[in-house]
Design a protein around this motif. Sequence first.
Motif, mmCIF file in Angstrom:
data_model
loop_
_atom_site.group_PDB
_atom_site.id
_atom_site.type_symbol
_atom_site.label_atom_id
_atom_site.label_comp_id
_atom_site.label_asym_id
_atom_site.label_seq_id
_atom_site.Cartn_x
_atom_site.Cartn_y
_atom_site.Cartn_z
ATOM 1 N N HIS A 6 -27.982 -20.122 -27.839
ATOM 2 C CA HIS A 6 -27.856 -20.527 -26.430
ATOM 3 C C HIS A 6 -26.684 -19.775 -25.789
ATOM 4 N N MET A 7 -26.888 -18.493 -25.510
ATOM 5 C CA MET A 7 -25.793 -17.663 -24.975
ATOM 6 C C MET A 7 -25.367 -18.104 -23.575
ATOM 7 N N LYS A 8 -26.325 -18.487 -22.759
ATOM 8 C CA LYS A 8 -25.986 -18.891 -21.397
ATOM 9 C C LYS A 8 -25.118 -20.156 -21.417
ATOM 10 N N LEU A 9 -25.468 -21.090 -22.287
ATOM 11 C CA LEU A 9 -24.671 -22.304 -22.423
ATOM 12 C C LEU A 9 -23.299 -21.981 -22.989
ATOM 13 N N ARG A 10 -23.252 -21.113 -23.971
ATOM 14 C CA ARG A 10 -21.977 -20.710 -24.571
ATOM 15 C C ARG A 10 -21.070 -20.072 -23.508
ATOM 16 N N LEU A 38 -26.098 -24.956 -31.253
ATOM 17 C CA LEU A 38 -25.773 -23.948 -30.247
ATOM 18 C C LEU A 38 -26.257 -22.571 -30.695
ATOM 19 N N ASN A 39 -26.150 -22.313 -31.986
ATOM 20 C CA ASN A 39 -26.586 -21.032 -32.542
ATOM 21 C C ASN A 39 -28.051 -21.023 -32.963
ATOM 22 N N LYS A 40 -28.719 -22.176 -32.778
ATOM 23 C CA LYS A 40 -30.117 -22.347 -33.197
ATOM 24 C C LYS A 40 -30.276 -21.960 -34.661
ATOM 25 N N ASN A 41 -29.330 -22.415 -35.452
ATOM 26 C CA ASN A 41 -29.292 -22.127 -36.878
ATOM 27 C C ASN A 41 -29.602 -23.420 -37.629
ATOM 28 N N LEU A 47 -34.285 -33.198 -26.782
ATOM 29 C CA LEU A 47 -34.375 -33.363 -25.335
ATOM 30 C C LEU A 47 -33.286 -34.325 -24.850
ATOM 31 N N GLU A 48 -33.049 -35.366 -25.607
ATOM 32 C CA GLU A 48 -32.008 -36.328 -25.245
ATOM 33 C C GLU A 48 -30.629 -35.669 -25.255
ATOM 34 N N GLU A 49 -30.353 -34.858 -26.275
ATOM 35 C CA GLU A 49 -29.064 -34.163 -26.343
ATOM 36 C C GLU A 49 -28.911 -33.178 -25.193
ATOM 37 N N ALA A 50 -29.966 -32.448 -24.885
ATOM 38 C CA ALA A 50 -29.919 -31.501 -23.770
ATOM 39 C C ALA A 50 -29.656 -32.234 -22.458
ATOM 40 N N MET A 61 -31.222 -28.429 -16.517
ATOM 41 C CA MET A 61 -31.767 -28.208 -17.854
ATOM 42 C C MET A 61 -32.629 -26.950 -17.926
ATOM 43 N N HIS A 62 -33.421 -26.702 -16.911
ATOM 44 C CA HIS A 62 -34.304 -25.530 -16.926
ATOM 45 C C HIS A 62 -33.531 -24.221 -16.982
ATOM 46 N N ASP A 63 -32.337 -24.224 -16.422
ATOM 47 C CA ASP A 63 -31.526 -23.007 -16.410
ATOM 48 C C ASP A 63 -30.876 -22.708 -17.762
ATOM 49 N N TYR A 64 -30.711 -23.728 -18.598
ATOM 50 C CA TYR A 64 -29.951 -23.545 -19.830
ATOM 51 C C TYR A 64 -30.713 -23.832 -21.120
ATOM 52 N N PHE A 65 -31.836 -24.540 -21.036
ATOM 53 C CA PHE A 65 -32.508 -24.933 -22.264
ATOM 54 C C PHE A 65 -33.957 -24.491 -22.385
ATOM 55 N N PHE A 66 -34.532 -23.923 -21.350
ATOM 56 C CA PHE A 66 -35.927 -23.508 -21.438
ATOM 57 C C PHE A 66 -36.031 -21.999 -21.362
ATOM 58 N N ASP A 67 -36.879 -21.456 -22.193
ATOM 59 C CA ASP A 67 -37.131 -20.025 -22.243
ATOM 60 C C ASP A 67 -37.892 -19.613 -20.980
ATOM 61 N N GLU A 68 -37.430 -18.600 -20.310
ATOM 62 C CA GLU A 68 -38.061 -18.134 -19.070
ATOM 63 C C GLU A 68 -39.517 -17.742 -19.303
ATOM 64 N N ASN A 69 -39.837 -17.199 -20.475
ATOM 65 C CA ASN A 69 -41.226 -16.830 -20.764
ATOM 66 C C ASN A 69 -42.131 -18.048 -20.816
ATOM 67 N N VAL A 70 -41.625 -19.162 -21.310
ATOM 68 C CA VAL A 70 -42.408 -20.392 -21.345
ATOM 69 C C VAL A 70 -42.689 -20.856 -19.929
ATOM 70 N N LEU A 71 -41.684 -20.799 -19.068
ATOM 71 C CA LEU A 71 -41.880 -21.211 -17.687
ATOM 72 C C LEU A 71 -42.904 -20.331 -16.982
ATOM 73 N N LYS A 72 -42.889 -19.030 -17.252
ATOM 74 C CA LYS A 72 -43.863 -18.113 -16.641
ATOM 75 C C LYS A 72 -45.274 -18.439 -17.112
ATOM 76 N N MET A 73 -45.437 -18.708 -18.408
ATOM 77 C CA MET A 73 -46.747 -19.047 -18.949
ATOM 78 C C MET A 73 -47.256 -20.346 -18.326
ATOM 79 N N ARG A 74 -46.384 -21.292 -18.142
ATOM 80 C CA ARG A 74 -46.768 -22.579 -17.579
ATOM 81 C C ARG A 74 -47.247 -22.410 -16.140
ATOM 82 N N ARG A 75 -46.593 -21.570 -15.370
ATOM 83 C CA ARG A 75 -47.012 -21.333 -13.984
ATOM 84 C C ARG A 75 -48.364 -20.666 -13.911
#
Length: 78
Positions: A6-10, A38-41, A47-50, A61-75
């Motif tokens: 999570h580089m953006k959050l870091r 944080l390192n996804k290790n 979802l509750e923690e986020a 939450m969308h700005d820091y925890f969701f992958d932009e590619n997932v959002l594009k696919m959903r649209r």
Amino acid sequence: MKRKPHMKLRTLMIEKDVKQKELAGVLGITQSLFSQKLNKNKSSFTLEEATVICDYLNINMHDYFFDENVLKMRRKSG
């Protein structure tokens, strides 16, 4: 497959001078577990923690925890 940390959050944590220990305390987890999430290790934020992190840092939450590619696919599918 290795997941990107999570580089953006870091980066935001550095800008706001919020330490991992502080957010770990807010979540009620150890600093070590927070670091793993944080390192996804081995672990990821629930979802509750986020939600708790977003409320604490006053961020979207969308700005820091969701992958932009997932959002594009959903649209596209909607």
